[in-house]
Design a protein around this motif. Structure first.
Motif, short mmCIF file in Angstrom:
data_model
loop_
_atom_site.label_atom_id
_atom_site.label_comp_id
_atom_site.label_asym_id
_atom_site.label_seq_id
_atom_site.Cartn_x
_atom_site.Cartn_y
_atom_site.Cartn_z
N SER A 1 1.87 4.37 2.84
CA SER A 1 1.12 4.21 4.09
C SER A 1 2.03 4.21 5.31
O SER A 1 1.57 4.36 6.44
N ASP B 1 5.39 0.15 4.67
CA ASP B 1 4.04 0.26 4.10
C ASP B 1 3.20 -0.96 4.47
O ASP B 1 3.71 -2.08 4.59
N ARG C 1 0.87 -1.19 0.00
CA ARG C 1 0.00 0.00 0.00
C ARG C 1 0.90 1.23 0.00
O ARG C 1 1.46 1.60 1.03
N ALA D 1 -0.24 5.30 8.35
CA ALA D 1 -1.66 5.42 8.00
C ALA D 1 -2.47 4.38 8.75
O ALA D 1 -2.00 3.26 8.98
#
Length: 1314
Positions: free
Chosen positions: A1189, A1199, A1186, A1234
């Motif tokens: 992130s 990520d 991703r 994230a």
């Protein structure tokens, strides 16, 4: 083909340090030669130089080094080489591009998603082998009966080689592929690897891409369907990448090697050893089959020289070299594995099961926190051991030299800066004197502490009376610890498959093995050691004995049953013809060719496949023509696993035919006859357990057949030194080999006072008991969770219930079982009797979550009241009832909804298994509204019996240990091992406190983090710098929650032990001692110590991660990792599936977080995409990283991943996740990662946010999209180190060049990936 009369034949093993040459001369004589693999000042290529020297010396002709060698006198050349292995280790292969199905560009980066080293916060993994990735727009999926996906347009139906039907969902876009390939070619990449999903059965798309790439001018094109057509995309992808990456390097080496001979070896038969133990022509030698080319020759060598066709005693091969030791087994057939990891790359190809451990002659010696440690770091060839006079460290070689077991006068003068000096005993002893002083100083401090009552109250009163150790005692201690480290994989290799280690012969070879052979055989109960006359060059000799092999394999999806036999016979015959035709083409006559048929078989619904030959099971009316594979499979399954499943269908996954062309030389026996005792050439003094002993020294070349040598003695050869220990006897055989009879270990009384050598030995012994328990449990269990996913732990406990040793290290089990055992001691106390076994899983009794069933067996000793030890095993049962299948409901609010509950249940009473009573309890959850009893009673009962059997084995081994040393000694060392772990934790806390005080003036740290529902987890840590102790106070943590994120106290303790071990930063015994310096305060009624009936399933898999985040934040160790396990399950009445999914790891001081990996309290492997789609009603649309992130920072967080599942039928989807509203924190100015997202895309186009925890009914065509959290960044983002677009260079660790390998290593990695 092997007979080349009148010519010179050469077999050469080109190793990392030395090249060994075996030559058969025209008159039948044999010669061996050893030279450095790299000596650029004197020659360009070692094998060529070896051939040149033999030809020159034997013919008297001059063969100039600067001219190609005349080949008219050469019959054949056979070689094994580490070229491929070294290129893989050092990442020096060809620049490669990977072409992969669209949506899976990061599939090989994510791999299994498990991290290799459980306690390393810097998740250090080998880089992928490709430089660029091209996503190929194409998609093929398997057809499934009953698939309910709405059809928008007709799909092309094709049939695969397995007989499976497939649908082409997206046709291959060759125009786009061509454009992408031209771009790659323009950037200088000429090697490509192609991996398209399901190409193992339908390869049309791959072949089209391959043809295009060759037409465009790529010089190496490797297709996964050709390199190894086996199901499972990830290992097949690694294998095809290795082939594309390594084959050009091999070709480059072969071209250079051929150039050293006239005519480029055109008229010479040149063969290379493959990883499977067979030879192949030079032009067919490729990267994916070359990685074990070197060690494979040694296995062939000992197999054909040590194994007796008369008594058929199985043989353990023991090849001890400079940096590592290779262990393998032979019992009339080569033992192959078909998936193994080398240098971080999992290769899916037939390979001999060679187990490599990082303990060799060059392994370094350390004394850490009171323990003797050998390896894994190695001194290498440069600078080498201290005795090499090049400033090197102490090694195992130095220890043998210090004990008088190596004699410098018999070694060549090739050491020192000028390479003209002898081995230096003085340098070795200087280093050992310094180390001995350090050991004696620490030992006196420990003894004082023990005498003053610190630590454990049961310490002996004479614990402080130990006199100082001598240099020889210290050196002897390291040799004994090294021996014990090498014994553990041998035990594991044999016992894993139901064999008795003691019934084997130890075949010893390699330069360093002869010094350790007697001690290792004795420790394992073996009575015979065999050392071949060419043991120093046995890998080269094995090449001369080996056969030329042609293997073909193809996948299959048939059931092994009467109606399939005709099809199986037809396919076997076609493959056999291919093998024979290929061998005929190489010049073999039909009389020289044999073929052996293998079927890769498994019980339906299991993953435990065995590659089976029916060699000893002739065909009958109920079998296929090649033999009775059902009988062969069930016999082997029973041997390895202790049971069969008679009512289960047997599936054929692969068909394999191995054709052999008999081409090896004949083994000659030529030793002269001698009688009685041999005469020594000199006498020396060697140090043994009883001190210095007069030791006879013999030259092997002067010994004759029939000569006997009684230990202590040393036998010296040009390439090795053999130690015949006291109570052992050696004899020269008719072939000129040494056969040793190993006598019993003279009893050496051991007191209860602390002996640091014995402390290290006992540490290995206790761990070995737990490991052997695990092997029994894995062998005798029946469920997928325990037998195949290895979701279990076994442990040994003291009489107070304190943990002594635990294997494997499943983070969420660490320390938790101790709470369970101590609860039973408090509740049942003296009512426990011999023959009783307790079952428990209740959170208030030390349980983690209900599916983890703990079975506890007290160990009794005659004449002693009460249990002297406890052994226990904890296994994850797939179902124990409750409101949802799998007993892990995302929305449970009480314990009863999560399944059957056991607090102190007597599973066995007086030796009788209480089947009726335990069945009643397992079905009891059905009494609660909306709940069911266990949905798989048969597996529950089978696995519980397996746990009882594992405990019985542990009890037996503890008893044997007590028989050897006495109860007082064993219990004393149990306490010392716990104190050793305590010492390591105290040292870490003192070091942290010192740094903290200098930076802030405070010895108190605190932190806080939150669950997604806002519940705080607060921690304040107060450290006592003087004592090295700490109080971990969770006061202020939120209350018990309505839901299942409540975590029992045992979970917090497991998380705490995990964090302490990570912060200590080195291997320590993980036992009760880790928590001795720690006081833990957890408020009752909080989320970390909930009430008795609170739901806890989410606490085990989610809250445990948040506890780790809070501890690491307090100590400022690293930024937060994803903080979630992403528990996803789906199912219907017919089937169910469960997985946990990777995310981003947190960054730390000096490293960026790894992307797409599991962190902290879980390490579960993910199901391969092809297996997932083959067995479940789902299509994996995407599995990638991703992007962005991970949190920004000087060092970026890793990520998370994107995982999209398209459902083909109606199912119920359950998600149990965290970090959907909170974000993984950054540290020291780094930004947070994230948060995650659970999204549902309905077939009608609606998009829904599912939230963190839910169950939802899905229709065919619905897609679940999982976006997992990234890791936090570390340090201010503005300080991020510029890489100019290039990938950051990985910092090599000292021991990265000596990776473990083999089935024992794979088993441990699988266990720790739970």
């Amino acid at each position: 083909m092997a007979e080349t009369k009148g010519k010179f034949d050469f077999a050469i093993d080109r190793g990392g340090t030395f090249t060994d040459v075996f030559a058969r001369l025209p008159d039948g004589r044999e010669r061996v030669l050893k030279l450095l693999s790299r000596d650029p000042q004197n020659y360009r290529d070692a094998p060529t130089e070896g051939i040149r020297r033999v030809l020159e010396q034997e013919t008297g002709q001059v063969f100039p080094r600067d001219q190609p060698v005349d080949t008219s006198l050469i019959g054949w050349i056979r070689m094994g080489t580490t070229v491929a292995t070294n290129a893989l280790l050092e990442r020096e292969g060809e620049r490669t591009a990977l072409l992969v199905t669209k949506g899976f560009k990061d599939l090989l980066h994510i791999g299994t998603q498990a991290r290799p080293k459980l306690f390393d916060l810097e998740v250090s993994m080998p880089e992928v082998l490709y430089d660029e990735v091209i996503e190929v727009d194409e998609r093929v999926v398997l057809r499934q009966d009953g698939c309910q996906l709405p059809r928008k347009e007709p799909k092309r139906i094709v049939t695969g080689s397995t007989g499976d039907s497939l649908e082409v969902w997206r046709e291959l876009d060759l125009e786009q592929v061509e454009e992408d390939l031209r771009g790659v070619l323009s950037r200088g990449i000429t090697s490509v690897a192609v991996l398209l999903l399901h190409s193992y059965t339908w390869s049309t798309h791959e072949k089209a891409v391959g043809s295009l790439a060759r037409r465009l001018g790529f010089t190496q094109v490797s297709l996964s369907s050709e390199v190894m057509p086996m199901v499972r995309a990830v290992p097949r992808g690694y294998t095809v990448c290795a082939d594309a990456y390594l084959t050009p390097k091999i070709r480059q080496y072969l071209k250079g090697f051929s150039a050293g001979f006239k005519g480029a070896l055109k008229d010479v038969d040149v063969l290379f050893m493959q990883s499977d133990g067979g030879l192949t022509p030079m032009e067919q030698f490729c990267g994916s089959r070359a990685v074990l080319s070197g060690p494979a020759g040694g296995v062939v060598g000992y197999a054909l020289t040590s194994y007796s066709q008369t008594n058929k005693r199985p043989v353990i091969g023991f090849d001890m070299g400079g940096t590592s030791t290779d262990v393998s087994r032979y019992a009339g057939q080569y033992e192959h594995v078909f998936e193994a990891t080398t240098a971080g790359v999992t290769l899916q190809a037939p390979q001999l099961d060679i187990n490599t451990v990082a303990a060799g002659g060059g392994s370094r010696l350390f004394f850490r926190s009171g323990l003797y440690v050998v390896g894994p770091e190695s001194a290498g060839a440069h600078p080498g051991p201290a005795c090499y006079r090049k400033g090197g460290p102490l090694t195992v070689t130095d220890a043998n030299l210090a004990l008088g077991r190596l004699l410098p006068s018999f070694f060549p003068r090739i050491f020192g800066p000028g390479e003209n000096e002898p081995l230096s005993l003085e340098e070795t002893m200087k280093h050992f004197r310094l180390l001995t002083q350090e050991i004696n100083l620490l030992s006196s401090k420990q003894s004082e502490a023990n005498t003053n009552g610190a630590g454990h109250s049961h310490k002996s009163k004479d614990a402080g009376s130990r006199s100082e150790m001598s240099v020889e005692e210290v050196a002897m201690g390291f040799v004994r610890v090294a021996n014990e480290a090498m014994c553990r994989p041998i035990r594991a290799l044999t016992q894993a498959k139901g064999h008795d280690t003691a019934q084997h012969v130890l075949a010893c070879f390699g330069g360093a093995g002869g010094q350790h052979a007697c001690a290792i055989a004795r420790a394992l109960g073996m009575k015979t050691v065999f050392i071949h006359k060419y043991s120093g060059v046995l890998s080269a000799y094995g090449l001369a004995l080996a056969d030329v092999v042609e293997e073909v394999q193809e996948p299959c999806s048939l059931q092994y049953e009467q109606r399939s036999f005709h099809q199986l016979d037809r396919r076997v015959e076609l493959l056999s013809h291919r093998c024979r035709d290929e061998l005929h083409a190489r010049g073999f006559h039909s009389s020289q060719i044999t073929t052996e048929v293998f079927l890769h078989l498994r019980y339906e619904g299991t993953d435990c496949a065995l590659m089976v030959t029916a060699d000893r099971y002739p065909s009958n009316t109920h079998s296929c023509a090649s033999g009775d594979f059902r009988a062969a499979f069930t016999t082997r399954y029973l041997k390895e696993f202790g049971f069969t499943i008679p009512d289960r269908a047997i599936m054929v996954d692969d068909i394999r035919v191995r054709g052999s062309g008999k081409s090896g030389i004949k083994i000659l026996s030529e030793a002269n006859q001698g009688y009685g005792q041999a005469k020594p050439v000199t006498m020396t003094r060697c140090y043994f357990e009883d001190g210095y002993l007069e030791t006879s020294v013999y030259l092997w070349e002067e010994l004759q057949c029939g000569h006997t040598i009684t230990g202590p003695a040393i036998i010296i050869d040009k390439n090795s030194t053999i130690l015949v220990e006291p109570c052992c006897q050696a004899q020269l055989t008719a072939g000129g080999d040494v056969c040793m009879t190993v006598g019993a270990d003279p009893y050496c009384a051991l007191g209860t006072e602390l002996n640091t050598v014995q402390l290290s030995i006992f540490s290995h012994r206790f761990m070995s008991i737990a490991e052997q328990m695990g092997r029994v449990l894995q062998r005798t269990s029946i469920s997928t969770n325990i037998k195949e996913r290895l979701d279990f732990s076994c442990a040994v406990f003291g009489p107070d219930g304190g943990l002594v040793s635990n294997a494997p290290h499943i983070p969420v089990h660490l320390g938790a079982m101790q709470e369970t055992v101590q609860y039973q001691i408090r509740v049942l106390g003296n009512t426990l009797k011999e023959g009783d076994v307790i079952l428990s899983n209740h959170p208030s009794a030390g349980g983690s979550h209900l599916p983890d069933l703990t079975v506890i067996t007290p160990v009794f000793r005659k004449g002693v009241s009460g249990a002297v030890f406890f052994v226990a095993s904890r296994g994850h049962h797939a179902d124990i009832g409750g409101i949802t299948p799998g007993s892990m409901p995302p929305h449970s609010t009480s314990l009863q909804q999560e399944g059957a509950v056991f607090t102190s249940f007597k599973l066995v009473t007086g030796g009788v298994f209480q089947e009726e009573a335990v069945t009643e309890e397992l079905m009891a959850p059905a009494q609660h509204p909306g709940c069911s009893g266990t949905r798989n009673l048969h597996d529950n009962l089978s696995d519980l019996r397996a746990q009882v059997a594992a405990n019985q084995r542990g009890s037996q081994l503890v008893g044997e240990l007590i028989d050897s040393y006495g109860l007082a000694v064993v219990q004393a060392y149990m306490g010392y091992i716990q104190s050793n772990a305590e010492l390591a934790v105290r040292d870490m806390l003192k070091d942290f406190a010192c740094r903290r005080r200098q930076q802030t003036g405070s010895l108190e740290v605190e932190s806080e983090d939150h669950m997604d529902d806002g519940t705080p987890i607060r921690l304040r840590v107060q450290i006592n710098e003087e004592e090295g102790s700490a109080v971990f106070d969770f006061t202020g943590t939120g209350t018990e929650v309505w839901g299942n994120c409540n975590a029992p106290r045992a979970i917090t303790l497991s998380a705490l032990i995990y964090c302490l071990r990570c912060m200590v930063g080195q291997d320590i015994p993980l036992n009760q001692g880790c928590l001795t310096p720690i006081k833990v305060i957890i408020p009752k009624g909080s989320i970390l110590q909930p009430s008795q009936n609170a739901a806890v399933v989410g606490g085990n898999v989610l809250t445990s991660q948040r506890v780790v985040d809070v501890i690491f934040r307090a100590f400022e160790v690293c930024a937060a990792s994803q903080g979630c396990m992403n528990n996803i399950s789906f199912g219907s009445e017919r089937s169910g599936y469960y997985e946990t999914v990777a995310g981003g790891a947190g960054a730390g001081p000096g490293w960026s977080g790894r992307s797409g990996v599991h962190s902290h309290m879980t390490n579960t492997r993910i199901t391969d995409p092809e297996i997932l789609e083959k067995r479940y009603p789902v299509v994996l649309e995407q599995f990638d990283l991703r992007p962005n992130s991970g949190g920004a920072g000087k060092y970026r967080g890793g990520d998370g991943v994107i995982r999209k599942l398209l459902f083909r039928n109606k199912v119920v989807l359950s998600v149990l996740t965290e970090r959907r509203s909170t974000r993984p924190y950054g540290l020291k100015g780094g930004e947070s990662g994230a948060s995650g997202l659970n999204q549902l895309r309905r077939a009608d186009g609606r998009v829904l946010n599912l939230g963190a925890k839910t169950s939802v009914s899905l229709e065919p065509g619905d897609m679940f999209c999982l976006y997992t959290p990234g890791g936090g960044g570390y340090g201010p983002a503005e300080e991020e180190e510029a890489t100019n677009g290039a990938p950051a260079k990985k910092r090599k660790r000292q021991n990265e060049a000596f990776p473990e390998r083999g089935s024992v290593f794979e088993y441990r990695m699988a266990q720790e990936a739970v």
